[in-house]
Write an enzyme that holds these catalytic residues in place. Structure first.
Site, PDB file in Angstrom:
ATOM      1  N   MET A 285      -2.375  -1.685   5.759  1.00  0.00           N
ATOM      2  CA  MET A 285      -3.028  -3.001   5.805  1.00  0.00           C
ATOM      3  C   MET A 285      -2.599  -3.915   4.672  1.00  0.00           C
ATOM      4  O   MET A 285      -3.035  -5.068   4.619  1.00  0.00           O
ATOM      5  CB  MET A 285      -4.545  -2.813   5.758  1.00  0.00           C
ATOM      6  CG  MET A 285      -5.126  -2.103   6.968  1.00  0.00           C
ATOM      7  SD  MET A 285      -4.796  -2.979   8.521  1.00  0.00           S
ATOM      8  CE  MET A 285      -5.642  -4.523   8.223  1.00  0.00           C
ATOM      9  N   ARG A 286      -1.754  -3.413   3.755  1.00  0.00           N
ATOM     10  CA  ARG A 286      -1.366  -4.267   2.632  1.00  0.00           C
ATOM     11  C   ARG A 286      -0.605  -5.499   3.106  1.00  0.00           C
ATOM     12  O   ARG A 286      -0.743  -6.580   2.538  1.00  0.00           O
ATOM     13  CB  ARG A 286      -0.536  -3.472   1.628  1.00  0.00           C
ATOM     14  CG  ARG A 286      -0.189  -4.269   0.378  1.00  0.00           C
ATOM     15  CD  ARG A 286       0.529  -3.443  -0.671  1.00  0.00           C
ATOM     16  NE  ARG A 286      -0.391  -2.566  -1.381  1.00  0.00           N
ATOM     17  CZ  ARG A 286      -0.326  -1.247  -1.356  1.00  0.00           C
ATOM     18  NH1 ARG A 286       0.608  -0.648  -0.648  1.00  0.00           N
ATOM     19  NH2 ARG A 286      -1.187  -0.514  -2.028  1.00  0.00           N
ATOM     20  N   ALA A 287       0.179  -5.356   4.166  1.00  0.00           N
ATOM     21  CA  ALA A 287       0.937  -6.502   4.674  1.00  0.00           C
ATOM     22  C   ALA A 287       0.009  -7.618   5.128  1.00  0.00           C
ATOM     23  O   ALA A 287       0.252  -8.797   4.861  1.00  0.00           O
ATOM     24  CB  ALA A 287       1.839  -6.058   5.825  1.00  0.00           C
TER      25      ALA A 287
END
Length: 682
Positions: A285-287
């Site tokens: 989910m960092r993107a």
């Protein structure tokens, strides 16, 4: 001395935008700039500090605390908060100074205690006071921390930097010190991919990434040179020419930083970001988070208070390319056509669907036929089966497709024995040159771990045992490099205390200092010496060879090794790839490696030995591993096999660890590769 103006740099628009966005919102997580040498990477980073607003800091605070909102647990605190209009006047017990935002450069050879800080040894050993000495993270607080050649930095240091950039704090637990301080930094790293890649998990931690290259337009290249020469001739005059543009950029940065908190990221924008990240199949989910922060910063930079399609597009172009790589051989990049398709055509949220209770839309034309699904239309005519094999020629699951033009073997006359039946060379054609061709590799597989014998002192990695800066403590040494071993230092000083005249505390001298000896794993130099002769092309051996080398390259990437490639065929050997840390370049050179001709085994071994000798001079601490991939034949030149064995004996005398991969196949085996391995001590 004046630095080159940021506004005067041409041909690096994406890099400029990425730097400006992370300056507007440090929460984006920093910028990684990838590109060839000589593309103004360092110039732009150093020029950026000229645009940043001046800062008010608590006078005397080694951590650069903001007097309006000081760190409540600052090691130099507590500080009394000062209002924004105090200027340089007294604010309670604190004095306020004004300074430029700092640019702190981290050298590649920096140690962990220099980065994070550690116990002040001078005061600890001399005055018996346990005081924390800040590192570069403290110095860079509220500024820019610049790491040139970040891919050459030790992985654990990159971890520390990225953690500090993400959390905004640095916590130090070492040498009896327990300290936490603010580290709100803009992290900027630059690297040349030819010198090796970052690990995927470290690559993912950088918020944005940019690929830069020298412009190919002659007019633009001429303008770059013209401006550089003008700056070198008259730095002050050249800087004055761009003063207006510089001031406008600085004002825009300040306005964007003020506007950032007012930018609205609504559900429609979040949905679009989720669609884009899911469409590109990025992991985790960092993107999504980084894209949302970068889109918000881009909206503030352009003066908007609502995130639009263009903001999301600009953010995705910078936040997603480095997160799409599945293995080290995948080229980074982003399909912008797919990005536009995922984003749609407008900047506004889609209209609400019509209410079914109100009936059909009067503007709808019922005579319009329904759209066909995507894909080629079905062919119902006479040509429907033109390209479809009939039942008699239908391929079975075990059918092997015909060889491509590059994989075809030389023509054989009827009655001629099959090629390579007894591991013979390909038949020579008129002129004495065997046909050459290319073979592709299959998917890599997991290989066994091969290590160098003994214990070395090379660069930290994950292959062979070595004495390293980090790892398991195996002993202590006086007057050596490495982390300080406090218990051993105290034990060394204890017997001398009666003669030093103090009873209230322990007195230390320089001779008491002991440092820990730590054992870990080192990275090696893997030099592949590949037989590319005609005999390797038979029975699809070259495909297997390239698959094996590709698998070893993937293993070398995971273990942080350097890689080189020597190939030999015909009458000579060549260094196809000088030793490098870039496995993707090695994979490309392997793909381009042609086969054909006789087998100059002695020349291949000599070229490998010479390459290792030169690398030993350049990097004495890095131990080599020689990987020879051959069937053991030698057919080029007089006494080919004897010369090859003599060369193998010379390599063995240098105590070079070696590995021989035997490529001989078929029912009739000569065992020459095994003999070569014995001569090499492999």
């Amino acid at each position: 001395m004046s630095s080159f103006p940021f506004a005067a740099v041409v041909g690096s628009d994406d890099m400029a935008l990425a730097l400006l966005l992370t300056t507007v919102s440090p929460a984006v997580g920093g910028v990684l700039v990838r590109g060839e040498k000589g593309t103004a990477k360092s110039t732009m980073v150093r020029a950026l500090t000229e645009l940043l607003p001046e800062q008010r800091v608590v006078s005397g605070c080694r951590f650069g605390c903001d007097p309006a909102a000081p760190d409540p647990v600052c090691p130099d605190g507590p500080h009394i908060s000062a209002s924004a209009d105090d200027g340089l006047t007294e604010a309670g017990a604190e004095r306020v100074d004004v300074r430029r935002a700092r640019l702190v450069e981290l050298p590649v050879g920096a140690t962990e205690d220099r980065v994070t800080g550690s116990l002040d040894l001078e005061k600890a050993l001399g005055a018996g006071v346990a005081q924390f000495s800040p590192g570069l993270l403290a110095e860079a607080n509220r500024g820019i921390l610049y790491v040139d050649e970040v891919n050459l930095l030790h992985d654990h240091l990159v971890d520390l930097l990225l953690d500090a950039a993400a959390m905004g704090r640095s916590t130090v637990e070492r040498d009896g010190v327990s300290v936490s301080h603010a580290a709100r930094i803009v992290l900027v790293g630059t690297m040349n991919p030819e010198e090796g890649e970052l690990r995927p998990q470290l690559l993912d931690r950088f918020g944005l990434t940019v690929e830069v290259a020298a412009p190919r337009d002659p007019a633009l290249r001429a303008e770059v040179v013209r401006r550089r020469l003008a700056f070198d001739a008259d730095p002050e005059g050249f800087t004055a020419r761009f003063a207006t543009e510089q001031a406008a950029l600085a004002q825009q940065i300040r306005a964007a930083q003020t506007l950032l908190s007012q930018v609205e990221l609504d559900d429609w924008a979040l949905g679009k970001i989720a669609v884009v990240c899911a469409g590109f199949e990025v992991d985790g989910m960092r993107a999504d988070i980084v894209t949302a922060r970068a889109a918000t910063a881009h909206a503030a930079w352009t003066g908007r208070t609502r995130v639009t399609r263009e903001d999301i597009r600009a953010a995705a172009r910078l936040a997603l390319p480095h997160r799409r790589r599945r293995n080290p051989f995948d080229a980074p990049g982003l399909d912008e056509d797919l990005l536009d398709q995922l984003l749609g055509d407008d900047d506004q949220p889609p209209p609400e669907p019509p209410d079914p209770s109100q009936g059909p839309d009067p503007d709808q034309d019922d005579s319009t036929p329904p759209e066909q699904p995507d894909g080629p239309p079905a062919d119902t005519g006479a040509n429907a089966d033109a390209d479809t094999p009939d039942a008699g020629t239908q391929e079975s699951p075990d059918h092997t497709p015909p060889a491509t033009q590059n994989d075809q073997q030389p023509h054989q006359e009827p009655g001629e024995p099959p090629l390579d039946k007894n591991n013979q060379e390909d038949p020579e054609v008129p002129g004495g040159v065997a046909p050459r061709g290319l073979s592709s590799a299959a998917d890599p597989y997991r290989v066994r771990l091969f290590t160098a014998r003994g214990i070395g002192r090379g660069a930290a990695g994950r292959r062979s045992r070595a004495i390293t800066e980090r790892g398991r403590t195996t002993g202590t040494r006086p007057h050596a490099e490495g982390p300080i071993h406090l218990p051993a230092t105290i034990r060394a000083a204890a017997p001398h205390q009666p003669g030093r005249g103090r009873t209230d505390r322990i007195l230390f001298t320089a001779t008491d200092l002991r440092r820990a000896t730590t054992e870990g794993r080192e990275a090696n130099l893997l030099l592949f010496c590949v037989d590319a002769s005609g005999s390797m092309a038979a029975r699809r051996r070259m495909e297997s060879v390239k698959t094996a080398v590709l698998s070893l390259l993937l293993d070398a990437y995971q273990r942080r090794d350097r890689i080189g490639l020597v190939s030999f065929a015909g009458a000579a050997a060549e260094l196809a790839l000088p030793p490098t840390s870039s496995v993707d370049i090695a994979a490309r050179r392997l793909t381009e490696l042609a086969h054909g001709g006789r087998t100059p085994l002695a020349e291949g071994l000599w070229r490998a030995a010479e390459t290792l000798r030169l690398e030993k001079i350049r990097d004495p601490r890095r131990r080599p591993l020689l990987v020879v991939i051959t069937d053991g034949r030698a057919t080029s030149g007089p006494d080919a096999l004897g010369r090859a064995y003599a060369m193998a004996d010379l390599i063995r005398a240098t105590h070079t660890p070696a590995l021989v991969i035997d490529c001989e196949t078929g029912r009739f085996r000569m065992g020459l590769a095994g003999t070569l391995a014995d001569r090499l001590g492999a």
